[in-house]
Motif scaffolding. Structure first.
Motif: not given
Length: 457
Positions: A168-169, A174-175, A193-196, A200-201
């Motif tokens: 997530x971080x 990257x963004x 994947x859903x948790x990440x 991340x939001x």
């Protein structure tokens, strides 16, 4: 799946070495069926259909599996030659081939092993010249305007993969640098994947559990970079031309299972226990700590813009950055680009690679002698320690020949760590030959060659 993909180079070399001969491969159907579109031309057989194989005679059987049923099948099949573990008529398992035996000897003993699995698969039956002459396609480089980065979240063991928070971080890092993360994983990673994505939001495309392997390859061609732990899809990505950044963490050795094609990037902890790690015995995975999302994002950006000079200048304490390539002999090589070097470990690895290569006829002993002299000059205390222990080995082997004795189970790992690449192989070699007189004579020959090299210093 990763092991199957690492057999693909061997299959290609077999096609060239034995033109016109069909190649039949026994494997788990759940692994080979999704790979058939990218696999070399072979006939796959699921385990349920192996009885059909008993009706034929073969020129060569190669068993690359550690499964007992594979060794049993190799023993039942009729062939002119066999390599790898084979169950004999008396029920004993014998490993055929020097390199197959060497590979078995580095189980829990690979601290100084620099041979890649894909090379070890082939060295007993493919000339080194054929391996060295093989050129692999460069990983695909997309237009600089493309900014999609693939993140493969899973691996077979928790120790080999980053945490949900790390991923997530990393998405956020990257963004910030204008890169768009895309999450990948199989059905087992769907929840991850859903948790990440939830943690991340931010804007992220979650493809976990939504693609088969053929679709992963197709979608992967639109990615600038594929960031992944050591896992089967990493090998698939490298095989299919994606550019890989391998986060080599936990109980893996990138020299053995890193991306095999050239020009892929590997990040590995510099911790001494990370070398030859088979399972972590510490209270937490300390080797994960240097893998920070900001470092990975900076490295990813520089890889994409092909800023190798910038990569080499990156200050990443606790990590080494290497580029997959080939050495002068044509074998797999990790060319270090940044991070501190462990000179003694690097030199010992090169020495044992040269020594065993000479022992099994790939080249002469001059290269091993040259590396040993360099090692002894840089690390005289280490060289003295190895030289001081050799007489004990000589006495042990001489007694073994005179009395036809066996070695204690603890023999190989009771020796100093710097010698275990040798003692591990010797111990297994004797066991593999039932400690017969000829094997003891051969061991003394191996010992004399090693002693002659080391005494030069």
């Amino acid at each position: 799946m990763g092991d199957l993909i690492l057999s693909f180079p061997l299959v290609l070399w077999l096609e060239r070495t034995y033109p016109g001969h069909p190649i039949w491969v026994v494997a788990e159907e759940k692994f080979f069926r999704p790979l058939m579109n990218v696999s070399p031309r072979v006939y796959y057989f699921p385990w349920e259909g192996v009885n059909a194989l008993l009706q034929n005679r073969y020129e060569l059987i190669i068993n690359l599996s550690i499964r007992n049923e594979a060794a049993k099948l190799a023993g039942e099949l009729d062939a002119e030659a066999k390599l790898g573990p084979v169950v004999l008529e008396n029920g004993a398992t014998h490993i055929f081939g020097n390199w197959q035996l060497y590979r078995a000897s580095v189980v829990e003993n690979n601290r100084h092993n620099l041979f890649h699995w894909a090379d070890l698969n082939a060295l007993d039956c493919i000339p080194l010249g054929s391996i060295a002459q093989t050129t692999w396609p460069q990983p695909r480089t997309l237009h600089k305007d493309s900014n999609r980065i693939g993140l493969f979240l899973g691996a077979s063991e928790e120790a080999k993969r980053p945490s949900v928070k790390f991923w997530a971080d990393l998405c956020a890092e990257l963004l910030k640098r204008g890169l768009r993360p895309v999450l990948f994983g199989g059905p087992m990673e769907q929840g991850m994947g859903q948790e990440v994505a939830g943690l991340f939001k931010g804007p992220v495309l979650d493809m976990c559990g939504k693609l088969n392997l053929a679709e992963l390859i197709a979608v992967g061609q639109s990615l600038q970079l594929f960031i992944t732990p050591d896992t089967g899809p990493m090998h698939l990505a490298a095989w299919s031309g994606m550019k890989v950044l391998n986060l080599s963490m936990g109980n893996v050795n990138p020299w053995e299972t890193g991306p095999y094609q050239s020009d892929h990037y590997v990040l590995r902890s510099t911790m001494s226990c990370a070398l030859g790690c088979w399972s972590c015995r510490r209270d937490k995975l300390y080797c994960h700590s240097p893998f920070t999302p900001s470092r990975i994002a900076v490295a990813a950006k520089r890889i994409i813009v092909e800023d190798r000079a910038g990569l080499s200048k990156m200050n990443m304490p606790g990590l080494r950055m290497a580029l997959s390539s080939r050495n002068d002999d044509g074998l797999y090589f990790l060319d270090q680009k940044s991070g501190s070097r462990s000179q003694a470990v690097d030199s010992l690895g090169r020495f044992w690679q040269q020594f065993f290569g000479a022992l099994f006829g790939l080249w002469d002993m001059e290269q091993a002698a040259s590396v040993w002299m360099e090692l002894a000059g840089q690390n005289p205390l280490l060289a003295h320690k190895m030289e001081a222990h050799l007489p004990r080995l000589g006495k042990e082997f001489s007694r073994g020949l005179a009395r036809s004795k066996t070695l204690d189970d603890s023999f190989w790992n009771s020796c100093p760590l710097i010698l275990r690449q040798f003692t591990g192989f010797i111990h297994l070699f004797l066991q593999n030959n039932d400690y017969n007189r000829h094997s003891w004579i051969q061991v003394l020959s191996y010992y004399e060659q090693l002693a002659a090299l080391i005494s030069q210093s």
